[in-house]
Write a protein that holds these residues in place. Structure first.
Motif, PDB file in Angstrom:
ATOM      1  N   ALA A 125      65.631  32.143  16.842  1.00  0.00           N
ATOM      2  CA  ALA A 125      66.826  31.415  17.281  1.00  0.00           C
ATOM      3  C   ALA A 125      66.909  30.048  16.607  1.00  0.00           C
ATOM      4  N   ASP A 129      69.691  28.738  14.000  1.00  0.00           N
ATOM      5  CA  ASP A 129      70.400  27.476  14.258  1.00  0.00           C
ATOM      6  C   ASP A 129      70.376  26.575  13.029  1.00  0.00           C
ATOM      7  N   SER A 134      74.474  31.744  14.975  1.00  0.00           N
ATOM      8  CA  SER A 134      74.190  31.945  16.396  1.00  0.00           C
ATOM      9  C   SER A 134      74.165  33.435  16.702  1.00  0.00           C
ATOM     10  N   ARG A 151      69.871  31.520  24.257  1.00  0.00           N
ATOM     11  CA  ARG A 151      70.125  32.208  22.989  1.00  0.00           C
ATOM     12  C   ARG A 151      69.411  33.547  22.895  1.00  0.00           C
TER      13      ARG A 151
END
Length: 255
Positions: A125, A129, A134, A151
Motif C-alpha cells: 500500500a 501510494d 490507490s 487501504r
C-alpha cells in the motif's frame, strides 16, 4: 550512468584487450564472465517459464549469481527486515523488484495469499501510494493480522478452500490489472487453477518460494493444463542475476 557491475565489465574489457589480469582474475576467467554476460544480455525479456522450471533443482541453484550462503541470508542475518514496526519477510532484492513491478504494471488490485504479520500488505500500500496509486489490496490468511488499515482488506479465510476464501462477489469487484502474490505455499495446484480462470491478459502471478521440487512441479503441471498462456518475466527474476529473488522462476505474466 554505468552502475557498479557495468564499471566492472568495462575494466574487464580493457584488461582483456591489454591481455592482462583484472582484479587478479585470469584472462580465461575474464573471457568466461564476459561471455556469460553477453549470453544473458542477448536473451529476451519474456521466455517460456517451463524451460527453466524443468531444470533439476541442483541446476537451478548452480545457475544463480547469488551463492547459497548469501541467498539464505537475504531475508536478514541477525534479524528480519521490518516495516512500520512489523516483521516483513521479503528478500533484500524483492524490496527493489516489487516497487519496479508495481510502477510498471500499475495494478488496480493486489491480491496477497499469506498475510503473515500484515507488514507486506502495508508495504504494498505504501509503495503504491509513493507512485500515486490507490489499488484495492486484499490479503488472505487463516490467521488475521492484528492491524487495521483502510487501504487493505484483511480476510480471515482458509486458502485450502480457495473458492470459499475468495468469494465471487469479492473477486468480481476487484478492478484490473491484477498483481497476485502467492506467499502461502498451501493448496498450490487449486490456487493456481482458481486464478487461471480469473486472471486477464497482462495480469501478473508471482509465486514466491518456488525453489522446492514439489512447488516447481506444481507450477509446471499447472502450465501444462492451463487454458491460457504465461511468460516468465526475466526483468524481475533476473534483475540482479538469475533468480536473485524469492520467486525463483516464478514471476509470470498472463498472455
Amino acid at each position: 550512468m554505468p552502475n557498479y557491475y557495468e564499471n566492472r565489465l568495462l575494466r574487464l574489457v580493457t584488461g582483456l584487450r591489454a591481455g592482462s589480469k583484472v582484479d587478479g582474475i585470469e584472462i580465461d576467467a575474464v573471457q568466461r564472465e564476459l561471455d556469460a554476460f553477453l549470453d544473458v544480455s542477448a536473451s529476451p525479456r519474456f521466455v517460456d517459464p517451463a524451460e527453466r522450471l524443468r531444470r533439476p533443482v541442483d541446476s537451478m541453484w548452480s545457475e544463480r549469481v547469488v551463492d547459497e550462503r548469501a541467498y539464505r541470508t537475504m531475508q536478514g542475518f541477525r534479524e528480519v527486515p521490518s516495516w512500520r514496526g512489523l516483521p516483513l519477510i521479503k528478500t533484500a532484492y524483492d524490496f527493489v523488484i516489487y516497487p519496479m513491478l508495481i510502477d510498471e504494471l500499475k495494478p488496480r488490485s493486489i491480491i496477497e495469499l499469506g498475510s503473515g504479520s500484515g507488514a507486506s500488505a502495508l508495504w504494498f500500500a505504501d509503495v503504491a501510494d509513493a507512485h500515486g496509486m490507490s489499488p484495492r489490496i486484499v490479503s488472505i490468511d487463516i490467521v488475521r493480522p492484528q492491524i487495521d488499515d483502510p487501504r487493505v482488506d484483511f480476510i480471515k479465510a482458509d486458502i485450502t478452500r480457495i473458492g470459499s476464501a475468495l468469494k465471487d462477489s469479492v473477486i468480481k469487484a476487484l478492478p484490473k490489472p491484477w498483481l497476485v502474490i502467492d506467499d502461502a505455499h498451501v493448496n498450490v495446484p487449486d490456487v493456481l487453477d482458481f486464478f487461471d480462470d480469473r486472471l486477464g491478459t497482462g495480469d501478473y502471478l508471482v509465486i514466491e518460494d518456488s525453489n522446492s521440487p514439489s512447488n516447481r512441479r506444481n507450477v509446471l503441471d499447472f502450465l501444462a493444463r492451463s487454458r491460457n498462456g504465461y511468460l516468465l518475466d526475466r526483468r524481475y527474476v533476473d534483475m540482479f542475476g538469475e533468480n536473485s529473488t524469492s520467486a525463483l522462476d516464478g514471476v509470470l505474466k498472463r498472455l
